[in-house]
Design an enzyme around this catalytic site. Structure first.
Site: not given
Length: 533
Positions: A77-78, A248, A250, A252-253, A317, A336, A338, A349
């Site tokens: 992820s991040h 990020d 993966d 998604d952000r 969350t 979110e 984040s 997301k």
């Protein structure tokens, strides 16, 4: 753990993505399909992204497209990548979103009872060739099929049905085009950015940077935040680019920047998209069923929901809460603090979706990012938002601090207390430990964070989080609403509001916990500043 997944469901097939080449050689490469091969006992078909890479939004898209029963995502992820960085296993269910707590809890319980599992040491899977490969295994499905798919094309086709690609192409490559800068931070979003933004919508190839996925993310911390996305923020400062975005690891952000690096907070981002939602053709056809934000996210979205008379949901969350509302037909747009934003097209997301949403607004309104955001503040007021992260805190100290805080705010005398900060008075209107009853299925989620809510809508939130490598993380969110002073210096405003915490004598307890941490504090400010201190 993978064995536990299969004890919960008997699957026809599942979708899988593993981020790093090294990991694939441990789990799905020639001769060593070790621990994952237990899945073949009950799975008839396994779908994997080309070269073993899928973004998290693409995973959700492909699960839904192929009507798979579930998917397993192995990702950093991040968090830091490589063999010594953080690494997570995530299970998504048939709706394409993260498993509900009941499912993940059952998986955990079963994982504690595993006594043995089978392996297939001779199985060879070619991840470089698109198409199906079949194998004769000792399982109930004959033959066992592994399909390597082009997840970039599947995901791109989904977006073509949401956005007006002709209008976006005109914006990005027409006579009056804008210049944009996109940073994939060496995560999995790179191939999607190149295919959709560069090849299809006409952005110059040099508009996209750090687009080659790397096991260690090129030594970067792949977090779309001004502190880490320095390649992007540095290139935006001189004003040559009108729009910037980072993703990020993966995909998604996202982080959105305007000319000269004007920073759009995630809370403002989802509120602006909500206010301009019909700039996106998808919503012109489907309508808008509801908006939602996670509880710590600023209340900027609430004001749009109120003005447009669209239902607003405040959830704990975790994207699974949004997914449940979407499955029930109650939610269209959510976000979110984040840096996560998304719609109901998938159940995750979606960083690239958020970028195309913003570009759709720019194409429609023909204003700069900064002007759009400032017009939004003039209409709705401004939420100054700050988050402080105390990482790797001793878990016992963190729990003790949260218990002390909850006892203090639970006292009946705490409500209606007034606190003077400079020339402003903050009066406590409500204080509680956030509890959420899901309107879709009536499930209850308790102990989701301590809230101190003031009469003007300003808030202080305390929350324990546990996504790091060790210890606990104490997060403090400060959301200060202003109707008049919307262009004031952000840091000054937040420091003034932070003194409310000092007046509550909370900092003494906080320092007690912080002494057991790595003495690191993340600050997400509402404009162009961020720092570790």
């Amino acid at each position: 753990i993978l064995t536990s997944f299969l004890s919960v469901f008997t699957w026809r097939y599942l979708i899988g993505r593993i981020l790093t080449r090294e990991l694939y050689q441990t789990h799905t490469h020639p001769g060593q399909l070790k621990h994952t091969c237990v899945t073949f006992l009950q799975v008839g078909r396994l779908i994997i992204g080309h070269h073993g890479i899928m973004s998290t939004p693409a995973i959700s898209c492909v699960i839904r497209k192929y009507k798979a029963i579930g998917g397993i995502v192995l990702t950093a992820s991040h968090n830091p990548g490589g063999p010594h960085g953080d690494f997570g296993i995530k299970f998504n269910t048939a709706n394409g979103g993260p498993a509900k707590e009941a499912v993940s809890s059952k998986i955990f319980l079963i994982s504690r009872t595993i006594e043995e599992f089978a392996i297939c040491p001779g199985l060879k899977v070619d991840l470089t060739t698109l198409g199906r490969q079949t194998f004769d295994l000792e399982n109930k499905f004959k033959p066992f099929t592994v399909e390597i798919v082009d997840s970039v094309e599947s995901y791109a086709n989904l977006l073509r049905n949401i956005f007006d690609f002709a209008a976006l192409k005109e914006l990005l490559s027409g006579d009056h085009r804008i210049k944009i800068r996109l940073d994939a931070m060496h995560g999995v979003a790179g191939p999607y950015v190149r295919k959709i933004l560069c090849e299809e919508l006409g952005c110059p190839a040099n508009s996209a940077i750090n687009c080659v996925p790397m096991d260690d993310f090129g030594g970067q911390h792949p977090d779309p935040h001004p502190t880490y996305a320095t390649d992007l923020t540095d290139s935006m400062r001189d004003g040559q680019y009108d729009f910037g975005a980072a993703f990020d690891a993966d995909g998604d952000r996202n982080m959105i920047l305007g000319k000269h690096g004007f920073f759009v907070t995630p809370s403002d981002s989802v509120a602006v998209i909500a206010n301009n939602i019909f700039c996106i053709p998808y919503f012109q056809h489907t309508g808008v069923r509801g908006f939602a934000r996670s509880m710590p996210t600023s209340a900027a979205l609430d004001r749009v929901a109120k003005a447009t008379k669209i239902e607003l949901y405040e959830t704990p969350t975790g994207w699974k809460f949004f997914g449940n509302l979407m499955d029930a037909g109650m939610l269209s747009l959510c976000g979110e603090e984040s840096f996560g934003t998304g719609g109901d097209h998938i159940r995750e997301k979606d960083g690239l979706w958020a970028v195309l949403a913003w570009l759709s607004i720019l194409a429609s309104r023909r204003q700069s990012v900064e002007d759009i955001v400032k017009d939004h503040w003039l209409k709705y007021g401004r939420n100054y938002f700050t988050r402080y992260d105390y990482e790797d805190v001793d878990i016992d100290a963190a729990c003790e601090m949260m218990e002390d805080l909850e006892m203090m705010i639970a006292d009946k005398s705490f409500v209606r207390q007034r606190f003077a900060v400079e020339d402003k008075i903050y009066q406590v209107e409500k204080a509680d430990n956030f509890e959420y009853t899901d309107p879709a299925d009536s499930t209850i989620s308790r102990n989701q964070g301590l809230r101190i809510i003031f009469s003007d809508g300003s808030r202080i939130i305390y929350r324990l989080s546990g996504t790091g490598r060790s210890g606990a993380t104490v997060r403090i969110y400060i959301d200060s609403y202003e109707k008049e002073l919307i262009f004031e210096d952000t840091q000054v405003e937040n420091l003034l509001f932070l003194s409310v915490i000092q007046l509550l004598s909370i900092c003494i307890t906080l320092e007690f916990a912080a002494d057991r941490s790595k003495d690191r504090q993340q600050v997400c400010l509402s404009e162009n500043t961020s720092a570790w201190r």
